[in-house]
Design a protein around this motif. Structure first.
Motif, PDB file in Angstrom:
ATOM      1  N   LYS A 125       0.924  -1.185   0.030  1.00 28.20           N
ATOM      2  CA  LYS A 125      -0.111   0.145   0.031  1.00 28.20           C
ATOM      3  C   LYS A 125       0.735   1.096   0.004  1.00 28.20           C
ATOM      4  CE  LYS A 125      -3.811  -2.363   0.677  1.00 28.20           C
ATOM      5  NZ  LYS A 125      -3.816  -3.524  -0.521  1.00 28.20           N
ATOM      6  N   CYS A 126       1.817   1.132   0.761  1.00 32.33           N
ATOM      7  CA  CYS A 126       2.886   2.411   0.621  1.00 32.33           C
ATOM      8  C   CYS A 126       3.405   2.768  -0.564  1.00 32.33           C
ATOM      9  CB  CYS A 126       3.807   1.952   1.650  1.00 32.33           C
ATOM     10  SG  CYS A 126       5.093   3.464   2.092  1.00 32.33           S
ATOM     11  N   PHE A 127       3.690   1.530  -1.356  1.00 33.85           N
ATOM     12  CA  PHE A 127       3.964   1.802  -2.671  1.00 33.85           C
ATOM     13  C   PHE A 127       3.022   2.065  -3.630  1.00 33.85           C
ATOM     14  CE2 PHE A 127       6.406   1.506  -6.671  1.00 33.85           C
ATOM     15  CZ  PHE A 127       5.663   0.891  -7.491  1.00 33.85           C
ATOM     16  N   ARG A 128       2.046   1.583  -3.739  1.00 34.89           N
ATOM     17  CA  ARG A 128       0.962   1.655  -4.626  1.00 34.89           C
ATOM     18  C   ARG A 128       0.113   2.875  -4.416  1.00 34.89           C
ATOM     19  NH1 ARG A 128      -2.511  -3.687  -5.369  1.00 34.89           N
ATOM     20  NH2 ARG A 128      -3.865  -2.146  -4.885  1.00 34.89           N
ATOM     21  N   ASN A 129      -0.317   3.103  -3.116  1.00 30.38           N
ATOM     22  CA  ASN A 129      -1.339   4.150  -2.712  1.00 30.38           C
ATOM     23  C   ASN A 129      -0.302   5.277  -2.499  1.00 30.38           C
ATOM     24  OD1 ASN A 129      -2.622   1.939  -2.927  1.00 30.38           O
ATOM     25  ND2 ASN A 129      -4.304   2.907  -1.788  1.00 30.38           N
ATOM     26  N   LEU A 130       0.373   5.394  -1.652  1.00 29.75           N
ATOM     27  CA  LEU A 130       1.069   6.540  -0.828  1.00 29.75           C
ATOM     28  C   LEU A 130       2.491   7.018  -1.570  1.00 29.75           C
ATOM     29  CD1 LEU A 130       0.474   5.237   2.602  1.00 29.75           C
ATOM     30  CD2 LEU A 130      -0.787   7.103   1.505  1.00 29.75           C
ATOM     31  N   LYS A 131       3.104   6.167  -2.034  1.00 28.73           N
ATOM     32  CA  LYS A 131       4.500   6.316  -2.562  1.00 28.73           C
ATOM     33  C   LYS A 131       5.399   7.196  -1.714  1.00 28.73           C
ATOM     34  CE  LYS A 131       3.771   5.451  -7.244  1.00 28.73           C
ATOM     35  NZ  LYS A 131       2.696   4.389  -7.272  1.00 28.73           N
ATOM     36  N   ASP A 132       5.330   6.969  -0.366  1.00 27.78           N
ATOM     37  CA  ASP A 132       6.062   7.384   0.605  1.00 27.78           C
ATOM     38  C   ASP A 132       7.230   6.581   1.146  1.00 27.78           C
ATOM     39  OD1 ASP A 132       6.976   9.023   2.806  1.00 27.78           O
ATOM     40  OD2 ASP A 132       5.033   9.264   3.556  1.00 27.78           O
ATOM     41  N   LEU A 133       8.378   7.330   0.678  1.00 33.12           N
ATOM     42  CA  LEU A 133       9.807   6.431   1.005  1.00 33.12           C
ATOM     43  C   LEU A 133       9.840   6.361   2.665  1.00 33.12           C
ATOM     44  CD1 LEU A 133      12.284   4.652  -0.002  1.00 33.12           C
ATOM     45  CD2 LEU A 133      13.294   7.107  -0.047  1.00 33.12           C
ATOM     46  N   ASP A 134       9.612   7.554   3.181  1.00 37.75           N
ATOM     47  CA  ASP A 134      10.003   7.679   4.832  1.00 37.75           C
ATOM     48  C   ASP A 134       9.185   6.525   5.461  1.00 37.75           C
ATOM     49  OD1 ASP A 134      10.355  11.186   4.433  1.00 37.75           O
ATOM     50  OD2 ASP A 134      11.964   9.472   4.829  1.00 37.75           O
ATOM     51  N   LEU A 135       7.999   6.635   4.959  1.00 43.61           N
ATOM     52  CA  LEU A 135       7.140   5.807   5.572  1.00 43.61           C
ATOM     53  C   LEU A 135       7.468   4.245   5.575  1.00 43.61           C
ATOM     54  CD1 LEU A 135       4.473   5.532   7.198  1.00 43.61           C
ATOM     55  CD2 LEU A 135       3.256   5.146   4.999  1.00 43.61           C
ATOM     56  N   ALA A 136       8.057   3.892   4.299  1.00 45.32           N
ATOM     57  CA  ALA A 136       8.489   2.547   3.975  1.00 45.32           C
ATOM     58  C   ALA A 136       9.827   2.348   4.798  1.00 45.32           C
ATOM     59  CB  ALA A 136       8.919   2.659   2.414  1.00 45.32           C
ATOM     60  N   TYR A 137      10.510   3.436   4.959  1.00 45.07           N
ATOM     61  CA  TYR A 137      11.849   3.210   5.844  1.00 45.07           C
ATOM     62  C   TYR A 137      11.338   2.809   7.387  1.00 45.07           C
ATOM     63  CZ  TYR A 137      15.401   4.600   2.785  1.00 45.07           C
ATOM     64  OH  TYR A 137      16.460   4.719   1.858  1.00 45.07           O
ATOM     65  N   ARG A 138      10.263   3.411   7.714  1.00 43.12           N
ATOM     66  CA  ARG A 138       9.698   3.327   8.946  1.00 43.12           C
ATOM     67  C   ARG A 138       9.089   1.675   9.346  1.00 43.12           C
ATOM     68  NH1 ARG A 138       5.895   8.136  10.206  1.00 43.12           N
ATOM     69  NH2 ARG A 138       5.504   7.019  12.146  1.00 43.12           N
ATOM     70  N   ILE A 139       8.434   1.280   8.015  1.00 42.30           N
ATOM     71  CA  ILE A 139       7.721   0.034   8.264  1.00 42.30           C
ATOM     72  C   ILE A 139       9.001  -0.837   8.350  1.00 42.30           C
ATOM     73  CG2 ILE A 139       6.675  -1.669   6.977  1.00 42.30           C
ATOM     74  CD1 ILE A 139       5.192   0.584   5.823  1.00 42.30           C
ATOM     75  N   ASP A 140      10.052  -0.607   7.578  1.00 44.53           N
ATOM     76  CA  ASP A 140      11.407  -1.554   7.426  1.00 44.53           C
ATOM     77  C   ASP A 140      12.049  -1.590   9.051  1.00 44.53           C
ATOM     78  OD1 ASP A 140      14.330  -1.907   6.197  1.00 44.53           O
ATOM     79  OD2 ASP A 140      12.775  -3.253   5.804  1.00 44.53           O
TER      80      ASP A 140
END
Lengths: 419, 338, 660
Positions: free
Chosen positions: C408-423
């Motif tokens: 969802k982060c990629f498809r809908n939001l395209k937010d890299l910071d959020l991706a880092y936080r999830i990681d």
């Protein structure tokens, strides 16, 4: 030269450190340098001053000097004192035959024939014992002295020296040479006639009688028995029989030799206590008395030495219940089996029984050669041409021999043999 | 010849029609086709992972527990092995790739200082403080004289049991136990070679019961029983003979009776002998010579000590000299002047 | 290799105070007590001087269980990114790298275990010896013999206990036939068994290695359908029950709901309501998620009705309740109202004081981001809420959280910071366990990678790439394609050799659809010498492989297009490797049917020019002929060039004339 030698000889015998004769001050001048250089010979301290001795040997050009370092001319052991320590004195051949005869160790016997003379070294233990002998109160019961030391350190030789000393004083010598032979080198065994639970060794007894006879022949003529000894129903020795007769009886009737020995010893004890004569009881390897023989009983046990009548009788001599005598023994480690030779000290070798029997005794250590003595010995061997190799006569050679033998007299003797 | 060949050729063709006929092949005439070698597909192998390791990585993550040496995971070069000749591996000691020697030996890559520091920090919360008053070894021994040693074993295998785990060892110093002379002697006899003379330590090791707890209890029981038994005096202990004695006691030996009789005899002689000068008598003997008076004499005491030392401590130069001197004093035998 | 660890424990005893510990050891105690007093008095008499005895206080042992030290030690160990998964043997030769290899290795492990299990089950007399202590039931051969072979109640209970459904049915049928009366208890138990397992023997549980590969894209799309056996033995049994207890009704309802007999389940529910039979809470948990499939309209209302019923019965809502509501909502995610309802559910959860698990968050994500264009900040809020926490598995849908969040982060939001936080959240503590199967791992890493390629610099991308490839994730061919795009975007040509080596290892160079863009990328511009020579090496490698595979008669050899060939030729020529280029050209000429397409102008021109430079007239003429055949534009110019710049013999000149 010869005059000087004679003078020196005189000086040696007479010019003792403490009792210097003023009259010989003249000849002193010749030897003064020599004497001053000579170190003090204390009986207890072994002052070495090897360098001085060697310097002496190399300085003096006269070879006769060498002889004076290891020999003494005093052949009378009664006159041996601290001055003669470390020096060899010659035992006259008559004395050898009379006193020692067959009882010498075989190596020394051979040496006598090789060297054409019997020489004994005057050593500190012997001198100590002379002192005791001279100063003992003979009213008191018999003291026991024990010579102990490592194998080959000179116990037997010291014993002989003392026997010689006592013989010169006309003591009766009761010398038992190596009773360990009775344990296994016996010719015949028989049950004792005197008491059934003891064992006789008739031939050994008769051999000893012969030996005793030879040693004390002159004195025995005068001694007579104080009581009757009954051998059998018909045979007996009446009171007043001369001891020589007793001995002859024992030699002829081998069956009763052991009993003769017993009787003889009893007489000596009784008469010594009566102050008729002084006795030296010298037993070599006394620890053999408390070992087992190789004689087996019916139950296949070994007969302990104490059951031998000879041993029984000699043990009586070693007890402190008679006076006017000295008992001198040696303990030897060589009769023990190889795995039992932990120490050469008296208590270990005698065992519990032996120690209890002989306690209190005075143990006298016969040490290895001191430095002075060992050089003296080497000089003697060189003089007697026992050391053939010229290198053996040098400093280095002597040091090597000393090192290899570790100053053990026996070892030194054997070490020098191939040289 | 040619006729023959023709005939043969004819027969050949005839026979080929009838049945299979082996053709005669002249070796070396026809070049043989080389068989295609089946080449195995060589697998592409990833380079070893130590090349990808950063120098600031946490080694504890890479090697958390004890494991066999993995050459690809170890980032430093290491050599082990023996080469006998120059031909083996060009005379160079083998490296870490597939090195059986390195794999055989245990390695401690799981216990580096970094590991230990982290482990200690993690385990610290289970530890309590060391009790006050037990800073030194001596105080530990003073307050806790009994030491019990129990072991646990862990083997990487199907079973968690190990027969060695039931063994329990109990150690105590005999000086901490209340024992008088008799009790200590009896204790030493009961215990035998479980006692170490040099460290004065009694060690009892038990593994006769199947469980460790049982063995522990048994060891405690054994210690208690030994202690009480050694204090108890059995009626048959009075039958102790000289052969059973642990030390030589002069008071109970034949030497004592011998000496006393000897000295008595000497005194009698001295009394009766008038002619001898005074120096020759034994001066220290009292007038009435009885066992009690003799025993009080210092000369006899020194003699007694000398004999006891000689036998109990063994013979060495000192003890023999002491014995000699004490006998000389006792019998008034003069020492030669030095 | 067995390793033994020897640990000695030194236990100190205070001998004076031992009496307290004596109580458990009577023998020791009795012996000591009789003498204790005497001993102590004696001791006091001896130590007349020291009267003060210091008391040493030994602190109490801190409570810990058998595993706490091990857990403490394991908490010191973090993740090693260079290491492959634990199930592979740690050696470069034995670590699988490509996707197929990983699957093969993992499943072969499972296969081996199954083979072992087969051996033990079928030849159990050979495996009698076991010295394990304590005995592990799971490793023992399974019990094949029944204790009660004859049909009886005990036999039935035994089979129920061993979960042998078919055998139980058989026994029941036998008993029914013989007319034996079974107690209600047994019948209920049988009913439960049949309902839970739907009248079939349960499949043996899959091995962990198999679960890793159980999910894939295809399985995601399988539609749910009813599997409940209607009119089967279960219903017969239910009908034959002497007394239809509430338990029986609930069992039936739950069984039907589990196997998606929606009508049946709700029918049962209605029956229960009508007859006034109490419905249990767990039954509601199964019914609520089925509501979206039951009614077309008023779905939420139906859910609310059910919840009201629960409230009437005074049931306390727990995590399972809320999860079932959220599951239901996620099935209704297409409706715009669902978001509102989901928020309300969350609020309700907070009010009840129940901590949502990762599964709950997953459902919420599903609801909010159902359509690709839906924008919402809910994911940010969720991640803020959940950051830094360590989770335990509470629901089966927990496993889907991370991959879906990243998707969802990629498809809908395209937010890299959020991706880092999830990681970061994934690597907190033991949360990595929530990414246990290959599909989740693949999708998670794939989406993360795409985000990185979109927004990050080349260095960062490669850093991440180095970290997870191939130890954690092997990218699919499309993934590599993304990477190539990123390289093109960020000018990161120096990374191409590294990627090429991975490509070789993953075996992606087989398809020309992948290699063509790669080579195109490589030939796009000239590079410094070293890099250029590396590219030439790659080209040569391709040539070599192509030839080798043909020689070795691979069943599936590498396919190359003519464009590929032209790229290769250009690459070789740029690094002055004329020989390789020429050999490729020759190969092309020989097998031109194997290459689809035609050589490009650029390559032929370059080749001809190099021939001219190398002063090889024959080769130049050959090129020219090919140019002519292909009908390229530069034909004449090339011919002229050859004529002018090279010394040709007469025959060659004639040849050229012919070609022109």
């Amino acid at each position: 030269m010869k005059v000087a030698v004679v003078l020196k000889a005189c000086c040696q015998t007479v010019c003792v450190r403490r009792h210097i004769c003023g009259q010989l001050a003249a000849c002193h001048s010749a030897l003064q340098l020599h004497n001053e250089r000579r170190p003090l010979y204390h009986s207890r301290k072994y002052s070495t001053s090897l360098a001085e001795q060697f310097k002496l040997a190399t300085d003096s050009k006269q070879k006769q000097h060498l002889k004076t370092i290891f020999r003494t001319e005093e052949t009378d052991p009664t006159k041996h004192t601290d001055v003669h320590e470390g020096l060899f004195y010659t035992v006259s051949s008559e004395d050898v035959k009379r006193l020692f005869q067959k009882s010498l160790p075989p190596i020394f016997n051979k040496q006598i024939t090789t060297f054409q003379e019997a020489c004994l070294m005057v050593r500190e233990p012997a001198l100590e014992l002379f002192h005791y002998i001279n100063h003992f109160n003979y009213n008191h019961p018999v003291p026991r002295f024990m010579l102990y030391g490592k194998r080959g350190s000179g116990k037997t030789m010291t014993l002989f020296h003392i026997i010689h000393h006592c013989a010169q004083k006309d003591w009766v010598i009761v010398h038992v040479p190596w009773p360990a032979f009775w344990l296994n080198h016996y010719k015949e065994v028989s049950v004792s006639a005197h008491s059934a639970h003891r064992v006789d060794l008739p031939y050994e007894a008769s051999d000893w009688l012969q030996h005793f006879c030879t040693q004390n022949f002159d004195l025995l003529k005068d001694i007579k028995t104080t009581q009757t000894y009954k051998w059998t129903k018909r045979e007996s020795a009446a009171e007043g029989t001369p001891l020589l007769e007793l001995i002859d009886f024992g030699l002829n009737r081998v069956k009763f030799a052991a009993d003769c020995v017993g009787a003889l010893l009893r007489e000596i004890r009784v008469q010594a206590s009566d102050n008729k004569f002084r006795v030296l009881v010298a037993v070599e390897c006394v620890n053999a008395f408390w070992k087992d023989t190789t004689i087996r009983t019916e139950s296949r046990d070994f007969v302990p030495a104490e059951k031998l009548s000879l041993v029984h009788n000699f043990k009586k001599m070693l007890r402190s219940d008679w006076t006017n005598g000295i008992a001198l023994c040696t303990v030897d480690v060589s009769i023990n089996l190889l795995h039992e030779r932990h120490t050469h000290t008296p208590h270990f070798l005698l065992g519990k029984k032996g120690f209890e029997f002989l306690d209190p005794f005075i143990p006298v250590l016969v040490p290895e050669y001191s430095d002075k003595e060992v050089f003296s010995c080497l000089e003697y061997y060189i003089d007697r041409k026992w050391i053939q190799n010229p290198k053996g006569k040098t400093d280095e050679g002597k040091k090597e021999l000393i090192y290899l033998s570790d100053k053990n007299p026996h070892a030194l003797n054997r070490m020098c043999a191939p040289w | 010849m040619s006729v023959l060949h023709k005939k043969q050729a004819q027969t050949i063709t005839d026979d080929q029609q009838d049945e299979e006929f082996r053709t005669f092949e002249i070796p070396g005439l026809k070049a043989k086709e080389e068989r295609k070698k089946m080449r195995r597909r060589t697998k592409k192998v990833h380079p070893p992972r130590h090349l990808r390791m950063r120098t600031d990585q946490e080694w504890i993550n890479v090697w958390p527990t004890a494991s066999t040496f993995k050459w690809s995971a170890v980032p430093f070069p290491v050599r082990q092995g023996f080469v006998k000749t120059q031909t083996e591996n060009e005379g160079v000691i083998p490296g870490k790739y597939a090195n059986a020697e390195l794999m055989k030996i245990p390695n401690f890559l799981h216990l580096t200082p970094g590991h230990i520091k982290k482990h200690c920090q993690a385990i610290k919360k289970f530890c309590t403080a060391w009790p006050r008053g037990l800073e030194t070894d001596e105080s530990c021994e003073k307050y806790f004289p009994l030491e019990v040693v129990e072991s646990d074993y862990c083997v990487s295998g199907p079973s968690i049991r190990d027969p060695r785990a039931r063994q329990v060892t109990v150690k105590v110093k005999l000086s901490k136990l209340d024992l008088d002379y008799h009790a200590r002697d009896k204790m030493l006899r009961l215990v035998g070679n479980k006692y170490n003379h040099e460290t004065d330590e009694l060690t009892l090791t038990t593994d006769r019961c199947p469980l460790k707890k049982q063995n522990h209890d048994y060891a405690m029981y054994l210690l208690t029983a030994l202690y009480h038994e050694s204090w108890a005096r059995e009626p048959w202990e009075a039958e102790k003979t000289e052969a059973d004695m642990e030390r030589y006691f002069w008071d109970q030996s034949k030497s004592k009776s011998g000496i006393i009789s000897l000295l008595t005899r000497i005194k009698n002689i001295d009394k009766t002998s008038h002619s001898e000068p005074d120096a020759r008598l034994i001066p220290y003997l009292p007038e009435d010579v009885t066992e009690e008076t003799l025993l009080l004499l210092p000369e006899l005491q020194t003699y007694k000590e000398a004999v006891e030392d000689l036998i109990n401590e063994g013979e060495n130069h000192t003890t023999v000299m002491n014995y000699k001197n004490s006998v000389k004093k006792l019998l008034n035998i003069k020492t030669p002047p030095s | 290799m067995a390793t033994s660890v020897n640990s000695t424990c030194r236990v100190l005893y205070l001998h004076v105070q031992n009496v307290s510990r004596c109580s458990s050891r009577p023998f020791c105690c009795s012996y000591r007590r009789t003498q204790q007093s005497s001993v102590s008095t004696e001791r006091k008499a001896d130590h007349g001087g020291t009267n003060t005895v210091e008391t040493i206080i030994v602190p109490r042992r801190k409570k810990r269980d058998s595993l706490s030290i091990l857990r403490a030690l394991s908490s010191t160990v973090g993740k090693d990114f260079t290491a492959a998964h634990n199930r592979y043997l740690d050696d470069p030769f034995l670590i699988p790298v490509s996707i197929r290899e990983k699957q093969t290795y993992t499943l072969s492990r499972a296969s081996g275990k199954r083979a072992a299990k087969y051996m033990i089950e079928n030849h159990s007399p050979l495996f009698q010896y076991s010295n394990e202590e304590p005995k592990v039931q799971a490793y023992q051969p399974p019990q094949t013999e029944y204790a009660h072979p004859e049909p009886s109640e005990d036999a039935l209970m035994e089979r129920i206990g061993m979960r042998r459904v078919i055998d139980a049915i058989e026994v029941y049928k036998n008993l029914r036939q013989s007319g034996e009366k079974l107690p209600l208890e047994t019948q209920l138990r049988l009913l439960e068994l049949l309902a839970v397992y739907n009248c079939t023997d349960p499949a043996p549980p899959p091995l962990p290695e198999e679960t890793v590969y159980s999910q894939d894209a295809a399985s995601q799309r399988i539609k749910l359908r009813k599997t409940w056996h209607t009119n089967s033995i279960v219903e017969e049994l239910f009908e034959d029950l002497p007394e239809k207890t509430p338990a029986a009704y609930n069992i039936m309802t739950r069984g039907m709901a589990k196997y998606l007999d929606v009508d049946g389940a709700f029918g049962m529910h209605k029956e229960m309501l009508d007859k006034g039979i109490p419905v249990e809470r767990e039954t509601y948990h199964t019914l609520i998620p089925l509501v979206p499939y039951y009614t077309e309209k008023e779905k939420w209302e139906t859910v609310m009705t059910l919840l009201k019923e629960m409230k009437e019965r005074n049931f306390q809502a727990n995590l399972a309740t809320f999860n079932s509501i959220l599951l239901s909502l996620s099935r209704m995610a297409a409706y715009p109202q669902s978001q509102k309802h989901a928020m309300k559910t969350l609020v309700e959860m907070q009010n009840c004081g129940i901590e949502p698990c990762l599964g709950s968050w997953y459902y919420i994500i599903q609801v909010f981001y159902y359509f690709e264009d839906r924008q919402s900040n809910i994911l940010h809020d969720i991640v803020s809420e959940v950051e830094g926490k360590q989770f335990t598995v509470q629901d089966s849908s927990d496993m889907k959280f991370f991959s879906n969040a990243m998707m969802k982060c990629f498809r809908n939001l395209k937010d890299l910071d959020l991706a880092y936080r999830i990681d970061a959240l994934l690597h907190t503590g033991n949360n990595i366990r929530f990414l246990n199967d290959a599909f989740s791992e693949q999708s998670y890493s794939w989406y993360f990678m795409q985000l990185l390629c979109m927004f990050e610099t080349m260095d960062k991308i490669m850093e991440y790439y180095e970290r997870i490839v191939p130890s954690m994730w092997t990218p699919a061919a499309s993934g590599m394609g993304e990477l190539l795009k990123a390289i093109e975007l960020h000018d990161g040509f120096e990374h191409i050799p590294r990627i090429w080596s991975d490509v070789v290892m993953f075996d992606y160079m087989r398809s020309d659809s992948f290699t063509e863009p790669l080579f195109a990328l490589m030939t796009k511009k000239t590079h410094p010498e070293e890099l250029q020579s590396q590219f030439a090496d790659i080209a040569e490698y391709m040539i070599g492989r192509w030839k080798q595979e043909r020689v070795d008669e691979y069943t599936n050899p590498i396919q190359m297009t003519a464009t590929n060939v032209s790229y290769i030729i250009i690459l070789c020529l740029r690094s002055d490797r004329f020989e390789s280029a020429w050999s490729m050209f020759q190969t092309y000429k020989q097998h031109d049917r194997m290459f689809s397409g035609i050589l490009s102008d650029e390559s032929l021109v370059a080749l001809t020019n190099t021939c001219i430079e190398q002063k090889q007239p024959e080769k130049a003429i050959e090129c020219l002929s090919v140019v002519g055949n292909l009908g390229l534009q530069n034909h004449k110019e090339l011919a002229e060039k050859i004529l002018t710049e090279m010394d040709l013999s007469e025959s060659q000149k004639q040849h050229i004339d012919v070609l022109m």
